[in-house]
Design a protein around this motif. Structure first.
Motif, PDB file in Angstrom:
ATOM      1  N   UNK A  66       0.825  -1.218   0.000  1.00 34.53           N
ATOM      2  CA  UNK A  66       0.000   0.000   0.000  1.00 34.53           C
ATOM      3  C   UNK A  66       0.852   1.257   0.000  1.00 34.53           C
ATOM      4  N   UNK A  67       0.291   2.319  -0.578  1.00 30.28           N
ATOM      5  CA  UNK A  67       0.935   3.621  -0.474  1.00 30.28           C
ATOM      6  C   UNK A  67       0.439   4.384   0.745  1.00 30.28           C
ATOM      7  N   UNK A  68      -0.748   4.035   1.219  1.00 29.63           N
ATOM      8  CA  UNK A  68      -1.281   4.677   2.419  1.00 29.63           C
ATOM      9  C   UNK A  68      -2.279   3.745   3.084  1.00 29.63           C
ATOM     10  N   UNK A  69      -2.261   3.718   4.418  1.00 27.08           N
ATOM     11  CA  UNK A  69      -3.217   2.964   5.205  1.00 27.08           C
ATOM     12  C   UNK A  69      -3.799   3.928   6.235  1.00 27.08           C
ATOM     13  N   UNK A  70      -5.126   4.080   6.215  1.00 27.05           N
ATOM     14  CA  UNK A  70      -5.779   5.082   7.071  1.00 27.05           C
ATOM     15  C   UNK A  70      -6.880   4.426   7.898  1.00 27.05           C
ATOM     16  N   UNK A  71      -6.862   4.694   9.199  1.00 32.04           N
ATOM     17  CA  UNK A  71      -7.934   4.235  10.074  1.00 32.04           C
ATOM     18  C   UNK A  71      -9.003   5.305  10.154  1.00 32.04           C
ATOM     19  N   UNK A  72     -10.272   4.900  10.035  1.00 33.90           N
ATOM     20  CA  UNK A  72     -11.363   5.864  10.036  1.00 33.90           C
ATOM     21  C   UNK A  72     -11.850   6.198  11.444  1.00 33.90           C
ATOM     22  N   UNK A  73     -11.402   5.445  12.415  1.00 34.72           N
ATOM     23  CA  UNK A  73     -11.833   5.696  13.785  1.00 34.72           C
ATOM     24  C   UNK A  73     -13.093   4.958  14.188  1.00 34.72           C
ATOM     25  N   UNK A  74     -13.770   4.325  13.240  1.00 35.41           N
ATOM     26  CA  UNK A  74     -14.983   3.564  13.557  1.00 35.41           C
ATOM     27  C   UNK A  74     -14.816   2.092  13.228  1.00 35.41           C
ATOM     28  N   UNK A  75     -13.560   1.629  13.259  1.00 36.08           N
ATOM     29  CA  UNK A  75     -13.295   0.211  13.034  1.00 36.08           C
ATOM     30  C   UNK A  75     -12.971  -0.154  11.603  1.00 36.08           C
ATOM     31  N   UNK A  76     -12.972   0.839  10.736  1.00 36.50           N
ATOM     32  CA  UNK A  76     -12.654   0.564   9.336  1.00 36.50           C
ATOM     33  C   UNK A  76     -11.228   1.021   9.024  1.00 36.50           C
ATOM     34  N   UNK A  77     -10.611   0.321   8.086  1.00 38.80           N
ATOM     35  CA  UNK A  77      -9.280   0.679   7.574  1.00 38.80           C
ATOM     36  C   UNK A  77      -9.406   0.883   6.074  1.00 38.80           C
ATOM     37  N   UNK A  78      -8.956   2.030   5.566  1.00 38.10           N
ATOM     38  CA  UNK A  78      -8.987   2.320   4.137  1.00 38.10           C
ATOM     39  C   UNK A  78      -7.558   2.276   3.617  1.00 38.10           C
ATOM     40  N   UNK A 148      -9.018  -0.449  -0.933  1.00 33.86           N
ATOM     41  CA  UNK A 148      -9.687  -1.507  -0.174  1.00 33.86           C
ATOM     42  C   UNK A 148     -10.116  -0.928   1.168  1.00 33.86           C
ATOM     43  N   UNK A 149     -11.240  -1.420   1.648  1.00 36.53           N
ATOM     44  CA  UNK A 149     -11.747  -1.006   2.954  1.00 36.53           C
ATOM     45  C   UNK A 149     -11.994  -2.264   3.766  1.00 36.53           C
ATOM     46  N   UNK A 150     -11.391  -2.341   4.936  1.00 34.25           N
ATOM     47  CA  UNK A 150     -11.435  -3.556   5.745  1.00 34.25           C
ATOM     48  C   UNK A 150     -12.000  -3.210   7.117  1.00 34.25           C
ATOM     49  N   UNK A 151     -12.952  -3.989   7.564  1.00 34.29           N
ATOM     50  CA  UNK A 151     -13.515  -3.806   8.904  1.00 34.29           C
ATOM     51  C   UNK A 151     -13.572  -5.149   9.614  1.00 34.29           C
ATOM     52  N   UNK A 152     -13.477  -5.134  10.933  1.00 34.71           N
ATOM     53  CA  UNK A 152     -13.554  -6.356  11.732  1.00 34.71           C
ATOM     54  C   UNK A 152     -12.226  -6.824  12.274  1.00 34.71           C
ATOM     55  N   UNK A 153     -11.113  -6.160  11.900  1.00 41.18           N
ATOM     56  CA  UNK A 153      -9.815  -6.504  12.484  1.00 41.18           C
ATOM     57  C   UNK A 153      -9.657  -5.749  13.797  1.00 41.18           C
TER      58      UNK A 153
END
Length: 602
Positions: A66-78, A148-153
């Motif tokens: 990835x070039x960037x990994x960002x946490x949204x603060x509500x359990x999601x990672x973009x 990609x957006x990942x939630x549940x980790x």
């Protein structure tokens, strides 16, 4: 191990969702000796008949960080991978239990979430059920995505935990290059080159996102870009062979198959494939529609999506008000180019009777288009003729664009038509824009071609960058085509327009045995690039030095360069050697100097 159904595809193809229950997954099954007691005994079957190897390289897996990994603060990672890729995410679960959702998209929504419900009908959302172990899960299906957006980790995520696994057709990594004084043009070229490298797949298709179908014009444009980056014609031949035997509906689309076969021969010097498919190519030409009185193609224009209906451009809103008639200028111009290409193939493979016939048809088509379809009052080509043989009262940018690209106009008509087309601008699709700019370069109107290629408006490849495209798009924006995707390799025309147009590197003889160098910088101060051929890499650098243009040309062994003025007239020929450096003044004077770059009088 599948716990739910689901389809990630569109109305054009099914793509099973990989919803996996990792508690039931047969870990280790890919290794020799695996046996969980549920496998049935192997059975010997008779060999399959007539198996032949695929005549292309094999798609390979490549890990993309990835070039960037960002946490949204509500359990999601973009996750942003920087550009579009074909494949999926290799996810490390890190002991997760319960549902982990992975969503893919080509772009983000305004709120920063991944647009996983694409405009093309895909729903790129899949769910894993974790088993509490630290697992690495890699999908097998093809998705096209930049994000990609990942939630549940629940555990912290490192970039390596969410690396992408891209399925890439192998190409030389560094042979081709382009750089100029315009940083946006450079970004456009890199976007286009990346699109070809990342999305070629194992067949030239319209888009791996929506249709996954082979269309002839797409094959023609994609191959032109591909062969400027990689001299291996295998994938292009494979795709063209498919197109030869599986024509699609528009009248003019099969003509591009002839042009694609011709292009591959000219760029490789190998006429084997052209000879193998020549008779099939003849069947794709519109002999049955040739009007004996004029030599033009005359037919009912048809309606969209019916066999032998005239397309001109797509979507229909991009046709600039094109007026259809029984004689269609766009169709006739493309046919003229195809007949000429078929005639040149016939000549090289020894089909002399066909060569004479095809040459005659092509010549008459060009003459009739120039004589009967040019609107002197407007200084442009009309859209066609009506039932009575009168010019239709409309001069779209398309009519002049196709004629310029096909080499139809007289010099005077070309100057006027180029002015008309440039004045209209990119009032056409991404597809026609490629041919318009290519035609302007071919006719020596590099200033106009560069202006359109570097356009900063809402239409142009720079606009794709502004919209965050990770690969070239099929339309300039969603307002023009609401169901567009951001993943169309045929839209990567700047990959060849920069090298063949701005720098003017084009084969004059098959295999580049003799090739042209005809730089047309327009407003650029300098441009340089490298184009790989089957013999070696051609390198050209062009710089403005006062009123002069300074050229540095590398000619591979066995080849010869022909240096052309911007108007197409020849100045000199340069044999193979490490470098030849030349200067050209505003008066089109050229001097040849040996060695590397030097200083020249202003």
């Amino acid at each position: 191990m599948l716990h739910t159904g689901g389809d990630l595809g569109t109305v054009c193809y099914p793509l099973p969702a990989e919803n996996l229950d990792l508690r039931r997954y047969p870990w280790g099954f890919e290794h020799a000796g695996f046996d969980d007691g549920a496998w049935s005994a192997a059975e010997q079957r008779p060999p399959l008949p007539d198996l032949v190897p695929t005549p292309t390289a094999k798609v390979r897996h490549s890990v993309v960080m990835p070039q960037a990994v960002r946490s949204t603060g509500d359990g999601r990672i973009v996750v942003d991978y920087g550009r579009s890729w074909l494949g999926g995410v290799r996810l490390r679960t890190k002991g997760a239990r319960g549902a982990v959702t992975v969503r893919y998209g080509e772009r983000l929504d305004d709120d920063g979430a991944v647009r996983y419900r694409t405009h093309s009908g895909n729903t790129y959302s899949e769910t894993l059920i974790g088993d509490g172990e630290d697992r690495s899960v890699q999908p097998w299906g093809l998705r096209v995505f930049r994000y990609a957006e990942i939630s549940g980790l629940t555990a912290p995520v490192a970039p390596s935990d969410v690396a992408a696994v891209a399925q890439i057709y192998p190409m030389p990594p560094t042979a081709a290059s382009f750089a100029s004084s315009d940083p946006v043009l450079d970004r456009v070229w890199h976007l286009s080159a990346h699109t070809i490298r990342a999305l070629n797949g194992n067949l030239y298709v319209d888009s791996w996102t929506r249709e996954r179908l082979v269309y002839e014009a797409d094959v023609y444009l994609q191959q032109r870009a591909h062969l400027c980056l990689d001299p291996d014609p295998s994938l292009g031949r494979y795709s063209t062979t498919y197109a030869v035997h599986n024509r699609t509906w528009p009248t003019e689309w099969p003509f591009y198959t002839v042009l694609a076969v011709h292009d591959a021969w000219m760029r490789t010097g190998d006429s084997t494939h052209a000879q193998q498919v020549f008779d099939s190519l003849l069947a794709l030409l519109p002999d049955r529609y040739l009007d004996p009185s004029t030599g033009l193609i005359r037919k009912a224009p048809g309606t969209d999506s019916t066999l032998d209906s005239d397309l001109v451009d797509w979507p229909p809103a991009e046709r600039h008000g094109y007026r259809f008639g029984p004689v269609n200028t766009a169709v006739n111009a493309i046919a003229a180019a195809a007949y000429q290409a078929a005639a040149e193939i016939a000549a090289v493979i020894g089909r002399d009777v066909e060569q004479a016939r095809l040459t005659g048809i092509a010549s008459r088509l060009r003459n009739s288009i120039s004589t009967l379809l040019f609107d002197d009052a407007q200084g442009a080509f009309a859209d066609g003729l009506d039932e009575d043989g009168a010019l239709l009262p409309h001069d779209s940018v398309h009519a002049s664009a196709f004629c310029l690209w096909a080499g139809v106009p007289t010099p005077e008509q070309a100057d006027s038509a180029a002015h008309h087309a440039h004045r209209q601008g990119l009032r056409c699709s991404v597809y026609v824009a490629a041919l318009l700019i290519d035609g302007l370069f071919a006719q020596g109107h590099g200033d106009r071609a560069v202006a359109l290629l570097t356009s900063r408006g809402t239409r142009g490849w720079a606009a794709m960058l502004d919209l965050g495209a990770g690969s070239t798009m099929e339309a300039w924006n969603e307002r023009i085509k609401p169901n567009l995707t951001h993943s169309h390799p045929w839209g990567a025309a700047p990959a060849f327009l920069a090298l063949e147009g701005v720098l003017g590197i084009r084969p004059l003889d098959p295999g580049y045995r003799t090739f042209a160098v005809r730089p047309q910088l327009g407003t650029l101060d300098h441009a340089a690039g490298a184009l790989p051929t089957v013999t070696g890499t051609i390198e050209v650098a062009a710089h403005r030095v006062g009123r002069h243009i300074q050229l540095d040309v590398t000619v591979p062994t066995g080849l010869r360069a022909v240096i052309l003025h911007e108007d197409g007239s020849e100045h000199c020929r340069v044999p193979a050697g490490r470098h030849r450096t030349l200067t050209r003044s505003a008066e089109h004077h050229l001097d040849v100097h040996a060695g590397g770059l030097g200083s020249f009088p202003r």
